[in-house]
Design a protein around this motif. Structure first.
Motif, PDB file in Angstrom:
ATOM      1  N   PRO A   1       0.894  -1.409   0.039  1.00 14.40           N
ATOM      2  CA  PRO A   1      -0.147  -0.027   0.047  1.00 14.40           C
ATOM      3  C   PRO A   1       0.752   1.327  -0.035  1.00 14.40           C
ATOM      4  O   PRO A   1       1.106   1.837   0.912  1.00 14.40           O
ATOM      5  N   GLY A   2       1.317   1.593  -1.286  1.00 17.56           N
ATOM      6  CA  GLY A   2       2.230   2.810  -1.364  1.00 17.56           C
ATOM      7  C   GLY A   2       4.064   2.592  -1.037  1.00 17.56           C
ATOM      8  O   GLY A   2       3.900   1.324  -0.342  1.00 17.56           O
ATOM      9  N   GLY A   3       4.508   3.159  -1.516  1.00 21.54           N
ATOM     10  CA  GLY A   3       5.941   3.448  -1.023  1.00 21.54           C
ATOM     11  C   GLY A   3       6.025   3.408   0.204  1.00 21.54           C
ATOM     12  O   GLY A   3       6.991   2.589   0.760  1.00 21.54           O
ATOM     13  N   GLN A   4       5.236   4.025   1.087  1.00 21.79           N
ATOM     14  CA  GLN A   4       5.606   4.364   2.361  1.00 21.79           C
ATOM     15  C   GLN A   4       5.530   3.006   3.258  1.00 21.79           C
ATOM     16  O   GLN A   4       6.682   2.704   4.281  1.00 21.79           O
TER      17      GLN A   4
ATOM     18  N   CYS B   1      16.479  14.376   3.860  1.00 19.37           N
ATOM     19  CA  CYS B   1      15.886  13.225   3.515  1.00 19.37           C
ATOM     20  C   CYS B   1      14.115  13.514   3.567  1.00 19.37           C
ATOM     21  O   CYS B   1      13.707  14.482   4.177  1.00 19.37           O
ATOM     22  N   TYR B   2      13.305  12.743   2.948  1.00 19.85           N
ATOM     23  CA  TYR B   2      11.868  12.539   3.096  1.00 19.85           C
ATOM     24  C   TYR B   2      11.431  12.663   4.518  1.00 19.85           C
ATOM     25  O   TYR B   2      11.876  11.895   5.018  1.00 19.85           O
ATOM     26  N   VAL B   3      10.808  13.486   4.636  1.00 19.62           N
ATOM     27  CA  VAL B   3      10.130  13.868   6.023  1.00 19.62           C
ATOM     28  C   VAL B   3       9.761  12.448   6.904  1.00 19.62           C
ATOM     29  O   VAL B   3      10.103  12.362   8.068  1.00 19.62           O
ATOM     30  N   THR B   4       9.600  11.507   6.335  1.00 19.29           N
ATOM     31  CA  THR B   4       9.029  10.327   7.285  1.00 19.29           C
ATOM     32  C   THR B   4      10.247   9.238   7.676  1.00 19.29           C
ATOM     33  O   THR B   4      10.150   8.396   8.447  1.00 19.29           O
ATOM     34  N   TYR B   5      11.339   9.591   6.932  1.00 22.72           N
ATOM     35  CA  TYR B   5      12.414   8.530   7.191  1.00 22.72           C
ATOM     36  C   TYR B   5      12.734   8.207   8.481  1.00 22.72           C
ATOM     37  O   TYR B   5      12.714   6.865   8.988  1.00 22.72           O
ATOM     38  N   PRO B   6      13.207   9.396   9.439  1.00 20.93           N
ATOM     39  CA  PRO B   6      13.787   8.902  10.617  1.00 20.93           C
ATOM     40  C   PRO B   6      12.420   8.279  11.541  1.00 20.93           C
ATOM     41  O   PRO B   6      13.059   7.290  12.307  1.00 20.93           O
TER      42      PRO B   6
ATOM     43  N   SER C   1      16.511   0.845  -1.591  1.00 18.82           N
ATOM     44  CA  SER C   1      16.391   2.125  -2.577  1.00 18.82           C
ATOM     45  C   SER C   1      14.937   2.643  -2.927  1.00 18.82           C
ATOM     46  O   SER C   1      14.314   2.049  -3.473  1.00 18.82           O
ATOM     47  N   ASP C   2      15.023   3.977  -2.315  1.00 19.40           N
ATOM     48  CA  ASP C   2      13.557   4.533  -2.518  1.00 19.40           C
ATOM     49  C   ASP C   2      13.520   5.140  -3.918  1.00 19.40           C
ATOM     50  O   ASP C   2      14.206   6.070  -4.166  1.00 19.40           O
ATOM     51  N   GLU C   3      13.022   4.194  -4.889  1.00 16.19           N
ATOM     52  CA  GLU C   3      12.773   5.010  -6.504  1.00 16.19           C
ATOM     53  C   GLU C   3      11.336   5.549  -6.846  1.00 16.19           C
ATOM     54  O   GLU C   3      11.072   5.442  -8.143  1.00 16.19           O
ATOM     55  N   VAL C   4      10.607   6.074  -5.972  1.00 16.34           N
ATOM     56  CA  VAL C   4       9.266   6.482  -6.141  1.00 16.34           C
ATOM     57  C   VAL C   4       9.312   7.853  -7.336  1.00 16.34           C
ATOM     58  O   VAL C   4       8.145   7.897  -7.924  1.00 16.34           O
ATOM     59  N   TYR C   5      10.500   8.360  -7.583  1.00 15.80           N
ATOM     60  CA  TYR C   5      10.592   9.391  -8.572  1.00 15.80           C
ATOM     61  C   TYR C   5      11.107   9.162  -9.926  1.00 15.80           C
ATOM     62  O   TYR C   5      11.641   9.854 -10.574  1.00 15.80           O
TER      63      TYR C   5
ATOM     64  N   GLY D   1       9.132   1.213  -5.074  1.00 17.20           N
ATOM     65  CA  GLY D   1       8.655   1.765  -6.311  1.00 17.20           C
ATOM     66  C   GLY D   1       7.207   2.227  -6.005  1.00 17.20           C
ATOM     67  O   GLY D   1       6.742   1.739  -4.804  1.00 17.20           O
ATOM     68  N   SER D   2       6.291   3.346  -6.603  1.00 16.23           N
ATOM     69  CA  SER D   2       5.112   3.598  -6.370  1.00 16.23           C
ATOM     70  C   SER D   2       4.739   4.152  -7.373  1.00 16.23           C
ATOM     71  O   SER D   2       5.266   4.601  -8.405  1.00 16.23           O
ATOM     72  N   MET D   3       3.239   4.263  -7.592  1.00 16.81           N
ATOM     73  CA  MET D   3       2.656   4.786  -8.506  1.00 16.81           C
ATOM     74  C   MET D   3       2.031   6.230  -8.193  1.00 16.81           C
ATOM     75  O   MET D   3       1.326   7.050  -9.036  1.00 16.81           O
TER      76      MET D   3
HETATM   77  N1  PMP Z   1       9.499   8.180  -0.566  1.00 20.80           N
HETATM   78  C1  PMP Z   1       9.851   9.557  -0.893  1.00 20.80           C
HETATM   79  C2  PMP Z   1      11.035   9.983  -1.114  1.00 20.80           C
HETATM   80  C3  PMP Z   1       8.584  10.197  -0.963  1.00 20.80           C
HETATM   81  O1  PMP Z   1       8.645  11.642  -1.265  1.00 20.80           O
HETATM   82  C4  PMP Z   1       7.348   9.877  -0.846  1.00 20.80           C
HETATM   83  C5  PMP Z   1       5.974  10.770  -0.973  1.00 20.80           C
HETATM   84  N2  PMP Z   1       6.017  11.751  -0.864  1.00 20.80           N
HETATM   85  C6  PMP Z   1       7.038   8.409  -0.386  1.00 20.80           C
HETATM   86  C7  PMP Z   1       8.220   7.906  -0.500  1.00 20.80           C
HETATM   87  C8  PMP Z   1       5.987   7.846  -0.508  1.00 20.80           C
HETATM   88  O2  PMP Z   1       5.171   7.599  -1.191  1.00 20.80           O
HETATM   89  P1  PMP Z   1       3.893   6.764  -1.523  1.00 20.80           P
HETATM   90  O3  PMP Z   1       2.657   7.842  -1.817  1.00 20.80           O
HETATM   91  O4  PMP Z   1       4.032   5.877  -2.506  1.00 20.80           O
HETATM   92  O5  PMP Z   1       3.752   6.159  -0.056  1.00 20.80           O
END
Ligand code: PMP
Length: 396
Positions: free
Chosen positions: A100-103, A126-131, A205-209, A235-237
């Motif tokens: 359910p999402g990259g997250q 980093c992307y805010v949720t990482y830590p 490796s977070d490649e969502v972009y 990955g993510s859509m």
């Molecule tokens: N990784 C990065 C770097 C992101 O910027 C985001 C969303 N802003 C995510 C992961 C999470 O993306 P998703 O909507 O696929 O959960």
């Protein structure tokens, strides 16, 4: 009330985290102020109607029961094909789990690679949720500091030192990068990969972009010699197909890792709704045309803003090679990113994210999301530059 676990209470460390500007801008909007919102990475378009039609057709057709936990075969095969093509590494359905999402992939991967108390490295900023994500898996989250003058690329020797000091199990990479817009060059990734091999670390490796690359090529560590066996690719859509609300992502990794992630998913998320997966399959089958349609505005806006910035020298941009953001160095104003963002919001009702909200390495910077209409964006950044100039002069 009985006490909560340290695992959950440590997710949010409290204190100032640079999000005040964001909340303040939301309050101003609620109060009727016309704020130019450049804080959040959400497209200014919705999910394409053709994808919604496919979703509707799948749901009406009855694909509304419990999903297959790892994902429907056709979608896993489609993603495997996509990754085999982009990385050159043989990739089968058994290497793919739908999340359910990259997250949720980020969370699952970190659960998979470390036991409570193990160290996981991530790159700051980093992307805010990482830590918080790492802490929620009971890992010891350790930032790899970077420098603006290196375009925030993590330096292999710094990774190596931290890996040795902490016995880290993993390194979390993100290219194209949020918040900096950097795309990691192949040679640099090779050097980082060597450090991970020497220290026997996993690479997450977070490649969502990956579909938003303006200069150079997107390189996955999975594509580099010898790294596929230690790489968990996310990955993510959300970004590629403007499907943020559909919560559609995946992890690609060695089959034994995927088997473990399936065990985790069976006991946590229980998969992704079938009708969302059918719509995702439809969207991926449309190929590059649809992805380019979603990505193109960000490339165009990046170019427009670089033109505006080229006409002054009070603010400089981190080379923006991909993703939907622009990171600006505002240190000449003598302000912190947070002070500048607050002052800009007060003076001109323009909301941007302070660099500090992404980690200490990005202090004195701000991040703009390129997610509003072109002419409004250009005029906001013109105002921002004039504002920076007035502050710099006032200080001089
Ligand atoms: N990784 C990065 C770097 C992101 O910027 C985001 C969303 N802003 C995510 C992961 C999470 O993306 P998703 O909507 O696929 O959960």
């Amino acid at each position: 009330m009985p006490t909560l676990s340290s695992r959950i209470t440590s997710i949010n460390t409290g204190g100032s985290d640079g999000w005040e500007v964001f909340y303040r801008s939301r309050r101003m909007i609620d109060a009727g102020v016309d704020v130019t919102e450049l804080t959040i990475g959400e497209h200014d378009i919705g999910t394409d109607q053709s994808i919604l039609d496919a979703m509707h057709k799948a749901a009406s057709g009855g694909h509304t029961g419990y999903p297959e936990v790892p994902g429907i075969h056709a979608l896993r095969r489609e993603i495997a094909k996509r990754l085999a093509t982009s990385t050159g590494v043989p990739t089968e359905m058994e290497n793919v789990i739908i999340t359910p999402g990259g997250q949720s992939g980020l969370f699952a991967c970190h659960i998979a690679i470390g036991s409570p108390g193990d160290t996981a490295l991530y790159v700051d900023p980093c992307y805010v949720t990482y830590p918080g994500t790492l802490r929620s898996t009971s890992l010891n989250a350790v930032p790899v500091p970077t420098r603006s003058r290196d375009a925030f690329l993590p330096q292999p020797e710094v990774i190596d030192r931290l890996a040795k000091e902490t016995g880290a199990k993993s390194l979390l990479l993100n290219s194209p990068n949020n918040p900096t817009g950097m795309v990691y060059p192949r040679e640099h990734l090779i050097e980082i990969g060597k450090v991970c091999e020497e220290n026997d670390m996993w690479i997450i490796s977070d490649e969502v972009y990956d579909t938003q690359v303006w200069d150079g090529d997107h390189i996955s560590p999975r594509a580099l010699p010898g790294l596929a066996e230690r790489t968990l690719l996310i990955g993510s859509m959300s970004k590629s197909h403007a499907m943020t609300g559909s919560r559609m992502g995946w992890v690609v990794a060695p089959a034994p890792v995927i088997n473990s992630l399936i065990d985790l998913a069976t006991n946590t998320t229980y998969g992704v709704p079938g009708y969302i997966q059918d719509a995702a399959l439809f969207a991926l089958q449309q190929g590059e045309a649809l992805e380019s349609k979603v990505a193109e505005p960000f490339r165009r806006r990046r170019d427009l803003l670089l033109d505006v910035l080229a006409k002054q020298d009070f603010i400089s941009a981190i080379p923006a090679k991909g993703a939907m953001y622009l990171m600006l160095d505002i240190r000449k104003t003598g302000m912190s990113g947070e002070e500048f963002a607050n002052a800009l919001l007060d003076a001109h009702h323009i909301a941007v994210m302070p660099g500090e909200s992404f980690g200490t390495s990005a202090a004195g910077h701000i991040r703009l999301a390129l997610t509003i209409e072109d002419s409004k964006l250009v005029s906001a950044v013109q105002t921002l530059c004039d504002f920076a100039q007035s502050l710099t002069k006032a200080d001089a």
